[in-house]
Scaffold this active site. Structure first.
Site, PDB file in Angstrom:
ATOM      1  CB  CYS A 228      -1.056  -2.548  -7.766  1.00  0.00           C
ATOM      2  SG  CYS A 228       0.048  -3.493  -8.812  1.00  0.00           S
TER       3      CYS A 228
ATOM      4  CB  SER B 248      -0.905   0.017   1.230  1.00  0.00           C
ATOM      5  OG  SER B 248      -0.140   0.200   2.411  1.00  0.00           O
TER       6      SER B 248
ATOM      7  CD  GLU C  94       6.708  -1.311  -8.971  1.00  0.00           C
ATOM      8  OE1 GLU C  94       5.604  -0.763  -9.226  1.00  0.00           O
ATOM      9  OE2 GLU C  94       7.683  -1.253  -9.737  1.00  0.00           O
TER      10      GLU C  94
ATOM     11  N   GLY D 247       4.177   2.053   2.080  1.00  0.00           N
ATOM     12  CA  GLY D 247       5.287   2.374   1.193  1.00  0.00           C
ATOM     13  C   GLY D 247       5.986   3.667   1.564  1.00  0.00           C
TER      14      GLY D 247
END
Length: 543
Positions: free
Chosen positions: A330, A275, A296, A279
């Site tokens: 994602c 998330s 990512e 992140g």
């Protein structure tokens, strides 16, 4: 007469085939869709060690972690958790292994990766089944994820002979300049639950050919997938004499290991998938020690549907993008930005397809949608729907718990479609579930503005046959995402291209193109082959 016997032969052949299918289906139902056989093939036991350093398995010192299937709500197996002390031992072994592995020529490292790809091919079906059962994505997607591992192996093998630098002309006579790439060290891979094995392979296979070693911390929700992968590759590592400590697995939870990996100066590169909220913390902690991070993170991906779009093709892409992996990619399609002229027509088509989607056990090949990863994810889904209603949105389909005898885990939901404004607070956030927003636009400029007006910037798409609009969408004034597609959906990126996004998506790049450079350290070299010592910039310094 020949015609009669040909028909008879065909009838017998069809009868045999139907008998075979009935027998297979009976076997699948009696054996829980064959998952127990798959677990046996993969070497998964009732209790599994949580540490692997390549070919050596060790029990973690922590309490056992149970892995539960969202498909059935049943416990699959347990894993002994890795503690901080265990982690330190693994890091020490990885450091020692790196000193040996970096001296192996890159093409020979590539040969090991080639063999890993071959071994993954042998276990594609059982591993794909485990991915489906432990994570919840449908079996076809589980197979596709393993295929992605195989594909990155093939890519990395070729890359092992192309770790190239450049030569430059020096301004000084009798000098030569060039740059080259050297091995980096330990690469820490922290992967998310939604792709239990593929994300590791994107990082690990490139890291291997680059001469690095890997320490993998999978999501605690899908630890058995990580264990299965390491059991598959162990034979290749042993047969090739790969030093123990080159590929490492640490199966644990944040209770035992969290920030320590991020703050560890022994790890020059951390690749994190998860998330945006987490992140940002990862980027901060790694950055404070001046380490590198490949981030990512979340996406809020949209498809612009223009009046010139092929609506049937758009429909297929939008539906898979929105409900594939039960909306837990994602790159899942979160927003459909539809021109007002075709809005009602496309909405009706979309509703028709949604009503025909089959929800159920992901191992049943007839189903389109499996469960969310757990009940917490289902709760977040329902909370988001309530927020949509609170902000004035219109729920036009789904958004409820799905129940039947095959779906009693509490993780199955009916995918939701909502009419919203892009400015809604909930629309600006990423809901990791099958919640699709419909947004109407009038002009192309408005569509681009709506598209880019979210914090995330991962994947984007537009369906059109208008060349001018397509080129503008891909230009510097078009999509602000790391991935931009024309006439294909937002999900399903190939490994040949660099994968990643901008803004709150983190800016990281993995997989193809020149993403390999992140796993190496760059060095500029200048060689003076003259007997003079001229200085750059024409500086004169005489002593």
């Amino acid at each position: 007469m020949l015609h009669f016997y040909s028909l008879l032969s065909l009838h017998i052949s069809l009868y045999d085939r139907n008998f075979e299918l009935r027998t297979r289906n009976l076997y699948i139902m009696e054996n829980d869709y064959g998952i127990q056989l798959a677990l046996k093939e993969l070497g998964i036991k009732d209790i599994n060690p949580g540490i692997c350093t390549g070919t050596e398995w060790l029990d973690g010192s922590g309490e056992n972690i149970a892995s539960w299937s969202p498909a059935t709500g049943k416990k699959i197996a347990e894993i002994s958790a890795v503690t901080l002390d265990d982690y330190q031992l693994v890091i020490q072994k990885a450091k020692e292994a790196f000193k040996r592995w970096r001296t192996v020529p890159a093409p020979k490292r590539g040969e090991v990766v080639r063999q890993i790809g071959l071994e993954l091919r042998k276990f594609k079906e059982p591993l794909g089944k485990l991915v489906s059962y432990e994570m919840g994505k449908i079996y076809q997607e589980g197979l596709g994820e393993v295929q992605e591992m195989i594909d990155i192996c093939d890519f990395a093998v070729g890359q092992s002979r192309q770790l190239y630098g450049f030569t430059m002309h020096s301004e000084r006579p009798g000098h030569r300049m060039y740059d080259q790439y050297h091995t980096l060290g330990i690469v820490g891979v922290v992967s998310a639950f939604n792709f239990p094995v593929a994300v590791w392979s994107w990082n690990a296979m490139l890291a291997l050919v680059c001469g690095d070693v890997v320490v993998w911390k999978p999501s605690s929700k899908v630890l058995l997938c990580g264990i299965a992968v390491h059991k598959i590759i162990a034979k290749v590592l042993k047969d090739n004499g790969v030093p123990d400590g080159v590929l490492n697995l640490i199966a644990t939870t944040s209770k035992y290991l969290g920030d320590e990996l991020l703050q560890d100066k022994n790890i020059p590169l951390v690749s994190f998938t998860g998330s945006t909220r987490v992140g940002k913390k990862v980027g901060r902690l790694v950055g404070e020690r001046l380490g590198r991070a490949i981030l990512e993170l979340g996406g809020n991906n949209a498809i612009i549907v223009t009046p010139d779009a092929d609506l049937e093709m758009t429909l297929r892409a939008a539906v898979f993008g929105a409900v594939g992996t039960t909306g837990q990619r994602c790159t899942s399609t979160r927003r459909l930005i539809i021109h007002e002229k075709i809005y009602d027509q496309f909405k009706d088509k979309l509703l028709g397809v949604y009503k025909g989607l089959k929800i159920g056990n992901p191992l049943n090949i007839e189903n389109h949608i499996g469960p969310l990863i757990d009940k917490t994810a289902a709760g977040n889904f329902f909370d988001a729907i309530e927020q949509v209603k609170f902000e004035g949105g219109n729920i036009i389909y789904g958004g409820t718990l799905y129940k039947n005898s095959d779906c009693a885990s509490g993780c199955y939901v009916v995918p939701c479609i909502a009419e919203v404004e892009n400015s809604f607070k909930i629309v600006q956030e990423e809901t990791f579930a099958p919640l699709l927003y419909l947004i109407k636009y009038t002009t192309f400029d408005e569509a681009i503005e709506i598209h880019n007006d979210v914090p995330q910037g991962l994947s984007s798409a537009m369906f059109t046959t208008n060349l001018l609009e397509a080129e503008r969408f891909l230009s510097h004034e078009g999509s602000d995402c790391g991935i931009a597609n024309i006439n294909i959906g937002t999900s399903g990126a190939e490994i040949g291209g660099a994968f990643g996004g901008e803004k709150d998506t983190g800016g990281g790049r993995e997989s193809g193109s020149d993403a390999w450079k992140a796993y190496m350290r760059r060095q500029t070299n200048t060689i003076n082959y003259s007997t003079e010592l001229p200085l750059a910039q024409g500086i004169k310094f005489e002593v």
